[in-house]
Design a protein around this motif. Structure first.
Motif, short mmCIF file in Angstrom:
data_model
loop_
_atom_site.label_atom_id
_atom_site.label_comp_id
_atom_site.label_asym_id
_atom_site.label_seq_id
_atom_site.Cartn_x
_atom_site.Cartn_y
_atom_site.Cartn_z
N ASP A 350 83.76 33.49 -20.36
CA ASP A 350 83.51 32.14 -19.85
C ASP A 350 82.09 31.76 -20.24
O ASP A 350 81.15 32.56 -20.09
CB ASP A 350 83.68 32.12 -18.32
N LEU A 351 81.92 30.55 -20.77
CA LEU A 351 80.61 30.11 -21.23
C LEU A 351 79.81 29.54 -20.07
O LEU A 351 80.29 28.68 -19.32
CB LEU A 351 80.76 29.06 -22.33
N ASP A 352 78.59 30.00 -19.93
CA ASP A 352 77.68 29.50 -18.91
C ASP A 352 76.79 28.43 -19.52
O ASP A 352 76.23 28.61 -20.60
CB ASP A 352 76.81 30.65 -18.37
N GLY A 353 76.65 27.32 -18.82
CA GLY A 353 75.81 26.24 -19.32
C GLY A 353 76.50 25.30 -20.27
O GLY A 353 75.87 24.38 -20.81
N PHE A 354 77.79 25.49 -20.50
CA PHE A 354 78.49 24.63 -21.47
C PHE A 354 78.56 23.19 -21.00
O PHE A 354 78.41 22.26 -21.79
CB PHE A 354 79.90 25.18 -21.72
N LYS A 355 78.79 22.99 -19.71
CA LYS A 355 78.86 21.62 -19.20
C LYS A 355 77.54 20.89 -19.45
O LYS A 355 77.52 19.69 -19.76
CB LYS A 355 79.19 21.62 -17.71
N GLY A 356 76.43 21.62 -19.35
CA GLY A 356 75.14 21.00 -19.60
C GLY A 356 74.99 20.52 -21.03
O GLY A 356 74.35 19.51 -21.30
N VAL A 357 75.59 21.26 -21.98
CA VAL A 357 75.55 20.81 -23.38
C VAL A 357 76.26 19.48 -23.52
O VAL A 357 75.76 18.53 -24.14
CB VAL A 357 76.20 21.87 -24.30
N ASN A 358 77.46 19.38 -22.94
CA ASN A 358 78.20 18.12 -23.01
C ASN A 358 77.44 16.99 -22.33
O ASN A 358 77.37 15.87 -22.84
CB ASN A 358 79.58 18.28 -22.36
N ASP A 359 76.89 17.28 -21.15
CA ASP A 359 76.21 16.25 -20.39
C ASP A 359 74.92 15.78 -21.06
O ASP A 359 74.62 14.58 -21.08
CB ASP A 359 75.89 16.75 -18.98
N VAL A 360 74.16 16.71 -21.63
CA VAL A 360 72.84 16.39 -22.18
C VAL A 360 72.91 15.99 -23.64
O VAL A 360 72.29 15.02 -24.07
CB VAL A 360 71.87 17.58 -21.99
N LEU A 361 73.70 16.72 -24.42
CA LEU A 361 73.72 16.52 -25.87
C LEU A 361 74.97 15.82 -26.37
O LEU A 361 75.03 15.43 -27.53
CB LEU A 361 73.56 17.86 -26.58
N GLY A 362 75.98 15.71 -25.53
CA GLY A 362 77.20 15.02 -25.94
C GLY A 362 78.31 15.96 -26.33
O GLY A 362 78.11 17.16 -26.57
#
Length: 483
Positions: A350-362
């Protein structure tokens, strides 16, 4: 996300399921009737919310097929994405002046719950409601919304099944068109063959001599002037198809039954093709005198079928195996492990921090992360490994049988390092790591469901301990760190 964006998302989801303005369907009508009967109200509906109107896929009671969206009850449920009950609409300032309260159908009581559809890129999206209405005020009971939510689950399943059926029908139509095109080409080829004897052969049993039409020479990539290579024809079929073809010919000679077969084929120029071969006996005065048939190049169709098979078992974004293929391979490995008294390991990632990539970088950056993880998993996997994307930011690996725990721990430590990804863009930095849960099939009695549950338990134990680490499942929840 702004209100306009959410509304656009809802309308896109509604358009994709193609349910708006469709004829009545018995299953939806039954659900509306069940809601009406179970809650004892005068009216009920399954409502879809379009931009300017609300349309009833199913309705019971004195209700129009559709009404304006303004000042209606159901749009409130959709916009808030939450259940709604109104004991007496005349006393509720949101609805007291609504034409549906002051005029027909004179709504007093209302209870409604959201209807959602699942979208792969944005999760669940609310598109409508399942609701009951009555001309008399009443106090909602504790079970009103519970009943509606349970019925809404069934309605959502119906909508999902209908959407799946629509997608399947579209795919089937596309496949049908492709098959029709190939069949049309085949018929045209046969017509040309009948007119010019193209693509046909005749083998004289007594003389052991073969004649080809020009089309057969073309398939073999041999000039007509070179003649038929009698005695060498079988060399164009590599094993094992050569032996299969010879056995089929002998069976036809023994039984008189014709056959068709597909096989690999190597032309005189060394090009690989896929051909369809048909064969039947030619009789003269009741005795077999020759074998006759057609040879057809089906390389393109075979390639299409192979691509379709590939699409069916492959995740489109990462080109890893998808969940269905992962389960199929894992079931096979577990069957082999049972027979050989062996052990198979499964990694859930499971990837940690993946939602942050989508939210911040698209989402484009998120897709790049998923493809990067897939590349790292492919590099990590040796022979016998199968990496897969199960969905979202969840991945899995089936490890080869015979790998010991020490060797696996060493590999997992390297993989944890490889799964550390840093993304830059728009003045922001986002970091992704991977957390891994490990389970062994022997501890799960070679049962797939148990094995995956154990790997999942180890994964979330690792997350609770420290993200970006790995743990191995052990009975009693005594999970051991692997990195």
């Amino acid at each position: 996300m702004s209100d306009n964006q959410r509304e656009a998302l809802r309308q896109n989801a509604l358009a994709e399921i193609a349910l708006l303005d469709t004829p009545p369907e018995r299953e939806f009508d039954i659900l509306a009737k069940l809601a009406q009967r179970m809650l004892g109200t005068g009216m009920s509906s399954i409502t879809l919310i379009a931009p300017e109107r609300q349309w009833f896929k199913a309705r019971c009671g004195p209700m129009a097929p559709e009404t304006a969206r303004a000042q209606a009850f159901c749009p409130v449920v959709v916009e808030t994405e939450a259940p709604l009950t109104v004991a007496d609409a005349r006393l509720d300032p949101r609805f007291a002046e609504s034409p549906f309260v002051t005029g027909s159908p004179y709504i007093r009581y209302y209870a409604g719950v959201p209807l959602r559809v699942r979208r792969p890129d944005s999760g669940h999206v609310t598109i409508g409601t399942l609701c009951v209405l009555d001309e008399r005020p009443r106090e909602p009971t504790s079970t009103d919304l519970e009943v509606l939510e349970e019925l809404a689950c069934v309605a959502e399943a119906l909508i999902e099944a209908r959407a799946v059926a629509l997608r399947a029908a579209k795919a089937a139509e596309e496949h049908r068109r492709a098959v029709e095109r190939l069949e049309r080409e085949r018929r045209q080829f046969k017509q040309a063959e009948r007119m010019a004897d193209m693509g046909s052969y005749r083998y004289d049993i007594e003389k052991q001599f073969t004649l080809w039409s020009d089309g057969v020479f073309a398939i073999h990539e041999r000039p007509v002037s070179a003649g038929v290579p009698n005695g060498e024809i079988m060399n164009y079929f590599p094993e094992p198809d050569r032996s299969i073809f010879v056995a089929a010919v002998r069976r036809t000679l023994d039984t008189g039954e014709p056959f068709e077969m597909d096989g690999d084929f190597i032309t005189a120029k060394g090009n690989a093709r896929r051909v369809r071969y048909s064969c039947e006996i030619e009789l003269a005065k009741g005795k077999p005198v020759a074998l006759i048939g057609l040879i057809q190049d089906i390389t393109e169709r075979h390639g299409l079928e192979q691509r379709l098979r590939h699409l069916a078992c492959t995740d489109d974004l990462t080109q890893l195996a998808n969940r269905a293929e992962f389960h199929r391979v894992l079931d096979g490995r577990l069957h082999e492990a049972r027979a050989a008294d062996d052990d198979v390991a499964v990694l859930l990632i499971d990837l940690d921090g993946f939602k942050g990539v989508n939210d911040v970088l698209g989402h484009a950056a998120g897709d790049a992360v998923l493809r990067g993880v897939a590349d790292r998993l492919r590099a990590f996997c040796d022979d016998g490994c199968l990496p897969a994307r199960l969905g979202g930011d969840e991945f899995a690996v089936v490890m080869p049988a015979g790998l010991d725990r020490v060797g696996l721990d060493r590999k997992v430590r390297r993989l944890l390092h490889e799964l550390e990804i840093v993304m830059h863009g728009h003045g922001h930095i986002a970091r992704v790591t991977g957390t891994i849960g490990i389970a062994w099939s022997s501890a799960a009695a070679q049962n797939r469901d148990v094995l995956l549950r154990q790997a999942d338990a180890a994964l979330y134990a690792a997350k609770r301990t420290r993200k970006g680490t790995a743990q191995t499942y052990q009975a009693g929840a005594d999970h051991r760190m692997a990195g």
